[in-house]
Design a protein around this motif. Structure first.
Motif, PDB file in Angstrom:
ATOM      1  N   LEU A  74      34.775  45.503  26.756  1.00  0.00           N
ATOM      2  CA  LEU A  74      34.883  46.945  26.962  1.00  0.00           C
ATOM      3  C   LEU A  74      35.276  47.279  28.400  1.00  0.00           C
ATOM      4  CD1 LEU A  74      34.457  49.881  25.992  1.00  0.00           C
ATOM      5  CD2 LEU A  74      32.034  49.613  26.572  1.00  0.00           C
ATOM      6  N   MET A  75      34.689  46.590  29.350  1.00  0.00           N
ATOM      7  CA  MET A  75      34.961  46.903  30.751  1.00  0.00           C
ATOM      8  C   MET A  75      36.340  46.405  31.198  1.00  0.00           C
ATOM      9  SD  MET A  75      32.600  48.705  32.200  1.00  0.00           S
ATOM     10  CE  MET A  75      32.530  49.654  30.675  1.00  0.00           C
ATOM     11  N   THR A  76      36.805  45.279  30.651  1.00  0.00           N
ATOM     12  CA  THR A  76      38.034  44.646  31.167  1.00  0.00           C
ATOM     13  C   THR A  76      39.256  44.802  30.271  1.00  0.00           C
ATOM     14  OG1 THR A  76      37.626  42.494  30.114  1.00  0.00           O
ATOM     15  CG2 THR A  76      36.605  42.882  32.279  1.00  0.00           C
ATOM     16  N   GLY A  77      39.051  45.045  28.976  1.00  0.00           N
ATOM     17  CA  GLY A  77      40.175  45.060  28.047  1.00  0.00           C
ATOM     18  C   GLY A  77      40.669  43.682  27.678  1.00  0.00           C
ATOM     19  N   LEU A  78      39.904  42.648  28.061  1.00  0.00           N
ATOM     20  CA  LEU A  78      40.238  41.260  27.736  1.00  0.00           C
ATOM     21  C   LEU A  78      39.216  40.693  26.763  1.00  0.00           C
ATOM     22  CD1 LEU A  78      41.142  39.973  31.320  1.00  0.00           C
ATOM     23  CD2 LEU A  78      42.737  40.592  29.489  1.00  0.00           C
ATOM     24  N   PRO A 392      41.566  54.361   9.064  1.00  0.00           N
ATOM     25  CA  PRO A 392      41.354  52.976   8.639  1.00  0.00           C
ATOM     26  C   PRO A 392      41.963  51.964   9.601  1.00  0.00           C
ATOM     27  CG  PRO A 392      43.222  53.870   7.468  1.00  0.00           C
ATOM     28  CD  PRO A 392      42.730  54.973   8.382  1.00  0.00           C
ATOM     29  N   GLU A 393      42.442  52.431  10.773  1.00  0.00           N
ATOM     30  CA  GLU A 393      43.114  51.544  11.722  1.00  0.00           C
ATOM     31  C   GLU A 393      42.219  50.369  12.105  1.00  0.00           C
ATOM     32  OE1 GLU A 393      46.211  50.241  14.259  1.00  0.00           O
ATOM     33  OE2 GLU A 393      46.205  51.861  12.782  1.00  0.00           O
ATOM     34  N   VAL A 394      42.716  49.153  11.927  1.00  0.00           N
ATOM     35  CA  VAL A 394      41.978  47.967  12.371  1.00  0.00           C
ATOM     36  C   VAL A 394      42.041  47.936  13.888  1.00  0.00           C
ATOM     37  CG1 VAL A 394      41.852  45.459  12.290  1.00  0.00           C
ATOM     38  CG2 VAL A 394      42.536  46.742  10.242  1.00  0.00           C
ATOM     39  N   SER A 395      40.895  48.075  14.513  1.00  0.00           N
ATOM     40  CA  SER A 395      40.862  48.255  15.965  1.00  0.00           C
ATOM     41  C   SER A 395      39.712  47.472  16.568  1.00  0.00           C
ATOM     42  CB  SER A 395      40.777  49.736  16.320  1.00  0.00           C
ATOM     43  OG  SER A 395      39.833  50.409  15.501  1.00  0.00           O
ATOM     44  N   HIS A 396      39.768  47.324  17.902  1.00  0.00           N
ATOM     45  CA  HIS A 396      38.882  46.398  18.597  1.00  0.00           C
ATOM     46  C   HIS A 396      38.368  47.042  19.869  1.00  0.00           C
ATOM     47  CE1 HIS A 396      37.964  42.667  20.994  1.00  0.00           C
ATOM     48  NE2 HIS A 396      37.536  42.251  19.822  1.00  0.00           N
ATOM     49  N   ILE A 397      37.245  46.578  20.341  1.00  0.00           N
ATOM     50  CA  ILE A 397      36.603  47.177  21.507  1.00  0.00           C
ATOM     51  C   ILE A 397      37.505  47.124  22.749  1.00  0.00           C
ATOM     52  CG2 ILE A 397      35.384  45.050  22.171  1.00  0.00           C
ATOM     53  CD1 ILE A 397      32.935  46.879  22.808  1.00  0.00           C
ATOM     54  N   THR A 398      38.383  46.135  22.850  1.00  0.00           N
ATOM     55  CA  THR A 398      39.330  46.099  23.969  1.00  0.00           C
ATOM     56  C   THR A 398      40.314  47.266  23.912  1.00  0.00           C
ATOM     57  OG1 THR A 398      40.744  44.598  22.694  1.00  0.00           O
ATOM     58  CG2 THR A 398      39.227  43.588  24.283  1.00  0.00           C
ATOM     59  N   ASP A 399      40.497  47.850  22.734  1.00  0.00           N
ATOM     60  CA  ASP A 399      41.395  48.997  22.600  1.00  0.00           C
ATOM     61  C   ASP A 399      40.844  50.234  23.310  1.00  0.00           C
ATOM     62  OD1 ASP A 399      42.928  47.322  21.020  1.00  0.00           O
ATOM     63  OD2 ASP A 399      42.285  48.218  19.127  1.00  0.00           O
ATOM     64  N   ALA A 425      44.576  42.671  26.758  1.00  0.00           N
ATOM     65  CA  ALA A 425      44.538  42.268  25.346  1.00  0.00           C
ATOM     66  C   ALA A 425      44.464  43.470  24.411  1.00  0.00           C
ATOM     67  CB  ALA A 425      43.341  41.343  25.100  1.00  0.00           C
ATOM     68  N   GLY A 426      43.818  44.545  24.856  1.00  0.00           N
ATOM     69  CA  GLY A 426      43.674  45.727  24.018  1.00  0.00           C
ATOM     70  C   GLY A 426      44.973  46.507  23.885  1.00  0.00           C
ATOM     71  N   LYS A 427      45.024  47.351  22.846  1.00  0.00           N
ATOM     72  CA  LYS A 427      46.180  48.215  22.593  1.00  0.00           C
ATOM     73  C   LYS A 427      45.685  49.657  22.501  1.00  0.00           C
ATOM     74  CE  LYS A 427      49.010  44.869  19.996  1.00  0.00           C
ATOM     75  NZ  LYS A 427      50.321  45.108  20.610  1.00  0.00           N
TER      76      LYS A 427
END
Length: 505
Positions: A74-78, A392-399, A425-427
């Motif tokens: 969350l803090m780095t996006g990696l 329904p977007e498949v998403s991640h904490i780096t996003d 890494a996030g989008k």
């Protein structure tokens, strides 16, 4: 013609000078996928339900299964392994930059409360380092073990703006960090945008809550039990459109008896009543903060760092030294003679109730099955985010990190001070938040506590420590009940290669 040209130039300058939004990220600790009312739960969360009704909910949002990895991401996006975070806590490596470091230099006022983990790639245990990048902060700067909601403990360092802090008599951490947050919002420079990170302790064990909040839930859980709770949560998730109508409930946790056959039901119900009270208190906190920012240009995210925990804790007091700084002893253990709630106890919710929190999914915190990594995500930004939508977007904490950089106009740096920074890494989710679409992740991978997983499209490969890969079609089987690995060895092999390549990054 000249007047028209001037008008166009003025409009262009106004657009270019559009105010940057405030950012609020609210992170719950060890809260399951279906604990909130707006995600099918029976716990009273009117403020978060309102946030969801006025904003957007995500049905396929993922964290990193464990507190340290999720916070690092969350803090780095990696991804956590890229920055050296494979355990529940630790220091970041020198190849990253945090959103606090970037936004502070972009003239954002910054504030963090609660768990202050990884706000900087410097040694964040040292409050002097935090002060370089965080204007106001109030919370704990590193743990060598669990904390207490009502009292200071010997294995957690608590600070208020760089000065050691002692929890006062009658204080409760959720209320204290909220009070500080409201103070920050009232005293901040109104001419500058702000980044606020509320990293809540709740509802992580120990089961500590205020009596008035616990009382709301005693009869509810004594009458309901864990079996009916799980069934009703799935029903509401389907009715709300978060999960498809054909979603099947995963089996009851193997270590739990049927509620009708379980023992010590008053004590068992009290465990979940206290857990619910912790979330209720967190929701009250959200309500107070939203009241303070409702008419401002503010993007709010609410999420959880991992699924609910099934774990217990061993003895905390040592010969000649109590866990609590004030010298009071602590009664520890998931035993019916220790009723949870007060600050002189340490009880956890246990696997049966964790199974409820993570309904309808399998397993718990630390696992890479859906119960460990699926999180609610609520996004709120009036005028930008369409109200009441479920994505329904498949998403991640780096996003989240990528989105914060995007909406604040910050280019993710390739270098910061003397660090060479790994690519993001996030989008960004901004196109989705505006009601549109984005080019999503080709794949997502996890590796936590010996567990591992990779998702490519609707297909997910997942394994427990030392166990073979399992393969699931999440479009048809989100609760991971029908393992297709034996029938599709080629797909297993191809997805395993994706995971192996990710691990080497």
């Amino acid at each position: 013609m000249k007047r028209l040209l001037i008008a166009i130039l003025l409009l262009s300058s106004f657009a270019a000078a559009a105010p940057r939004p405030n950012i609020i990220v609210i992170l719950a600790d060890d809260m399951g996928f279906s604990d909130l009312g707006c995600y099918g739960g029976e716990i009273q969360t009117p403020n978060l339900d309102k946030l969801a009704a006025e904003g957007m909910r995500f049905s396929q949002f993922y964290n990193c299964a464990l507190c340290g990895p999720s916070r690092a991401a969350l803090m780095t996006g990696l991804h956590p392994h890229q920055v050296g975070m494979t355990q529940w806590t630790g220091l970041l490596t020198n190849n990253c930059v945090t959103m606090f470091e970037v936004l502070k230099r972009a003239d954002y006022t910054t504030c963090a409360v609660g768990r202050l983990d990884m706000l900087t790639a410097e040694d964040w245990h040292d409050p002097q380092n935090l002060s370089h990048h965080v204007d106001r902060y109030f919370g704990t700067t590193g743990h060598q073990g669990p904390g207490n909601y009502f009292a200071n403990t010997r294995n957690t360092a608590f600070y208020r703006d760089g000065k050691p802090y002692t929890i006062p008599d009658g204080g409760y951490k959720t209320d204290l960090i909220t009070d500080f947050t409201i103070e920050f919002l009232q005293q901040r420079d109104q001419a500058k945008p702000f980044l606020l990170y509320m990293s809540h302790y709740a509802p992580h064990w120990p089961l500590h809550a205020k009596e008035a909040d616990i009382a709301k839930y005693r009869k509810l859980y004594r009458d309901l039990g864990w079996d009916a709770a799980r069934e009703q949560r799935l029903k509401r998730l389907v009715e709300s459109g978060i999960l498809p109508a054909d979603t099947k409930l995963s089996p009851r946790e193997a270590r739990a008896a049927a509620w009708s056959e379980a023992e010590h039901l008053d004590w068992e119900a009290e465990r979940m009543a206290v857990f619910a009270a912790q979330i209720d208190s967190l929701d009250q906190s959200v309500g107070r903060v939203m009241e303070a920012v409702r008419d401002t240009n503010t993007l709010v995210f609410f999420l959880s760092d991992n699924g609910a925990s099934d774990k217990a804790v061993g003895q905390l007091d040592k010969p000649g030294q109590t866990w609590r700084v004030d010298g009071k002893s602590t009664r520890v253990g998931n035993k019916p003679d220790i009723m949870p709630g007060p600050g002189d106890t340490f009880v956890t919710a246990g696997p049966a109730w964790s199974n409820v929190s993570n309904s309808p999914f399998r397993l718990h915190k630390q696992s890479n099955h859906e119960g460990g990594i699926s999180s609610p995500l609520i996004a709120w930004w009036p005028g930008v985010v369409p109200a009441g939508k479920i994505s329904p977007e498949v998403s991640h904490i780096t996003d989240i990190t990528a989105t914060v950089f995007d909406v604040t106009g910050q280019t993710y740096p390739s270098a910061f001070d003397n660090r060479v920074v790994a690519p993001l890494a996030g989008k960004s989710l901004l196109p989705v938040l505006k009601g549109g679409t984005r080019d999503g992740h080709e794949s997502l991978c996890w590796a936590t506590s010996g567990c591992k997983a990779v998702r490519v499209g609707d297909w997910k490969l997942v394994a427990l420590p030392g166990k073979p890969w399992e393969l699931y079609d999440l479009k048809m089987d989100r609760t991971e009940l029908n393992d297709l690995a034996p029938q599709q060895p080629e797909r297993v092999a191809a997805m395993a290669k994706v995971f192996e390549a990710w691990q080497k990054k």
